[in-house]
Design an enzyme around this catalytic site. Structure first.
Site, PDB file in Angstrom:
ATOM      1  N   LYS A 113       0.821  -1.212   0.000  1.00  6.12           N
ATOM      2  CA  LYS A 113       0.000   0.000   0.000  1.00  6.12           C
ATOM      3  C   LYS A 113       0.857   1.265   0.000  1.00  6.12           C
ATOM      4  CE  LYS A 113      -4.286  -1.947   1.583  1.00  6.12           C
ATOM      5  NZ  LYS A 113      -3.875  -3.371   1.720  1.00  6.12           N
TER       6      LYS A 113
HETATM    7  C1  LIG Z   1      -4.525  -4.424   1.118  1.00  3.41           C
HETATM    8  C2  LIG Z   1      -3.811  -5.721   0.980  1.00  3.41           C
HETATM    9  C3  LIG Z   1      -4.210  -6.715   0.061  1.00  3.41           C
HETATM   10  C4  LIG Z   1      -5.449  -6.569  -0.802  1.00  3.41           C
HETATM   11  O1  LIG Z   1      -5.313  -5.600  -1.805  1.00  3.41           O
HETATM   12  P1  LIG Z   1      -6.603  -5.036  -2.596  1.00  3.41           P
HETATM   13  O2  LIG Z   1      -6.078  -3.910  -3.394  1.00  3.41           O
HETATM   14  O3  LIG Z   1      -7.574  -4.603  -1.534  1.00  3.41           O
HETATM   15  O4  LIG Z   1      -7.143  -6.150  -3.426  1.00  3.41           O
HETATM   16  C5  LIG Z   1      -3.453  -7.868  -0.051  1.00  3.41           C
HETATM   17  N1  LIG Z   1      -2.353  -8.059   0.731  1.00  3.41           N
HETATM   18  C6  LIG Z   1      -1.943  -7.137   1.638  1.00  3.41           C
HETATM   19  C7  LIG Z   1      -0.750  -7.427   2.469  1.00  3.41           C
HETATM   20  C8  LIG Z   1      -2.644  -5.935   1.803  1.00  3.41           C
HETATM   21  O5  LIG Z   1      -2.235  -5.031   2.707  1.00  3.41           O
END
Ligand SMILES: *Cc1c(COP(=O)(O)O)cnc(C)c1O
Length: 471
Positions: A113
């Site tokens: 993120k």
């Molecule tokens: C947020 C997250 C996801 C999921 O991603 P999306 O964009 O919501 O599909 C998967 N793995 C981790 C470690 C995350 O923090």
């Protein structure tokens, strides 16, 4: 470039207008009117660019209301070796013949993120300064999103963050990451309750329009188009690293929750990046896998959402999915509204199994899916450690499991690494009996002074706290 709403609202907006907004006024999600097309000559030019310059090239196709020199400077300031740990920013490593991990988790909070949120922090600061405005970001987190938002916004002018989290329910590492921040513009609010209580509070505050306007409340959730756009860049960067020329197809597997990450892959593919398959990996919360297998999208109630060992994928409803379905039904807003407003609103599901469009998900758009269980994750973590001396986190393990089921000989498969194992140490210890390595900058963070207030699960208490800390 103009942006439209998936639900057919007549307004067309520019990038900076939707940057600080959430949903479109009709409840839809913003998408560009068209996907800019990238030809082979452009791919050839981009192949050798450093990450920040590649980001600038891709972003400029979608952003025409920030002067080029400013956008270039924002990209250069965001994607640096200091912040992301390597010159490549998203280095690719081969696990075995044709299977790669793309490292997206070496930013400040050790989850992918950061790739988008770090850019968002700089874009927000830029745009707020230009408008002479301020923004108070209110959020709810069970871990990754909140910390990524706080590390992106800390010290930024014009922005405050009020982040609620369920008291005592995040991992000690995640709590320490967030609560050790001493920046005056970051406010950690531990709510006596569970994650759903935090989300309800955010909804209640956002629904109080007078309060929302007076205190300029905004969000940074995954439906924000700028976040999605930032993620498009690393599909190109991964592609260039996995191939020697621009005529070779590559497939990607994406550990998925709200469908933001893999939707960025869809956008890259629509732009003309030679992606063969996009594999959507889920855990036991398999709404998305069910859709791609059956054509039925059936959201789950909170009580039917499992708490799993890949918690960032524990979703009951994928907030970005509407963007893909809009393309799937030929960008027909009336059909889209029928599915997402009428059918979902009335019955909690929609069924495309008999619609010719459903076949297109696989045939035209290249989607496949997979699902894993806790036992699969443990097995995948052990196997990867044993055969390749590589530690992966439980979300990446979900990805690797689904990827292995969709391999095509001769087509590189790139699995997106969405977090580092230290963030989810308990599961790694369960699999291997040993603690994952911890990056130096996080040594001893649990012992640092904590900056957090405890509040009851009550929207009025949170509003009072925000009002008190807004000047
Ligand atoms: C947020 C997250 C996801 C999921 O991603 P999306 O964009 O919501 O599909 C998967 N793995 C981790 C470690 C995350 O923090």
């Amino acid at each position: 470039m103009n942006y439209l709403s998936t639900r057919g609202h007549a307004d067309r907006k520019r990038f900076c207008e939707i940057l600080l907004e959430g949903l479109a006024p009709d409840g839809g999600l913003y998408l560009p009117e068209t996907y800019p097309q990238v030809d082979t000559a452009t791919l050839a030019k981009w192949r050798t660019l450093p990450y920040a310059e590649l980001a600038f090239e891709i972003l400029s196709l979608y952003i025409d209301d920030i002067p080029a020199a400013d956008l270039k400077a924002i990209c250069a300031k965001t994607y640096t070796t200091e912040v992301f740990g390597t010159d490549e920013i998203v280095p690719l490593r081969e696990l075995e013949d044709g299977v790669y991990l793309e490292a997206l988790s070496n930013g400040p909070t050790l989850a992918f993120k950061d790739m988008a949120m770090q850019l968002l922090g700089n874009l927000f600061e830029y745009e707020l300064a230009r408008r002479g405005a301020e923004l108070n970001i209110l959020g709810a987190t069970s871990g990754d999103t909140g910390s990524a938002a706080e590390y992106a916004m800390r010290g930024k002018k014009g922005v405050r963050v009020f982040m609620t989290s369920p008291d005592g329910r995040m991992s000690p590492f995640q709590q320490a990451q967030m609560f050790s921040l001493q920046d005056a513009n970051i406010h950690n609010i531990a709510i006596t309750g569970v994650f759903d209580d935090c989300q309800d509070i955010v909804k209640a505050v956002s629904n109080d329009l007078a309060f929302k306007r007076k205190y300029r409340i905004g969000t940074v959730n995954s439906i924000n188009w700028a976040r999605l756009l930032a993620q498009v860049v690393y599909y190109f960067a991964g592609y260039f690293q996995a191939t020697a020329s621009n005529d070779k197809p590559v497939s990607f597997t994406v550990p998925s929750g709200n469908f933001g990450n893999v939707c960025a892959g869809h956008v890259a593919r629509m732009m003309g990046l030679p992606i063969q398959t996009l594999v959507v990996a889920t855990n036991e919360n398999d709404v998305l896998d069910e859709f791609f297998r059956t054509g039925v999208y059936r959201v789950r109630a909170a009580v039917d959402t499992h708490e799993t060992s890949s918690p960032s994928m524990d979703i009951s409803k994928a907030s970005n999915f509407e963007r893909f379905v809009f393309d799937l039904v030929g960008r027909d807003p009336a059909r889209l509204r029928q599915l997402f407003v009428d059918d979902l609103g009335l019955t909690g599901s929609f069924d495309l199994s008999a619609d010719p469009a459903f076949k297109q998900a696989a045939e035209r758009f290249g989607f496949r899916s997979g699902r894993s269980t806790h036992a699969d994750r443990l097995a995948m973590i052990r196997d990867t450690e044993k055969r390749f001396a590589t530690l992966i986190d439980p979300h990446t393990a979900d990805g690797l499991k689904a990827a292995r089921e969709q391999l095509t000989p001769g087509v590189p498969m790139v699995v997106l690494e969405t977090a580092l194992p230290i963030k989810f140490a308990a599961t790694v210890v369960e699999a291997l009996g040993e603690e994952p390595a911890r990056p130096k900058k996080f040594e001893g963070i649990e012992a640092l002074p904590k900056r957090v207030v405890q509040l009851p699960a009550d929207a009025e208490a949170v509003k009072a706290y925000i009002a008190q800390h807004c000047d």
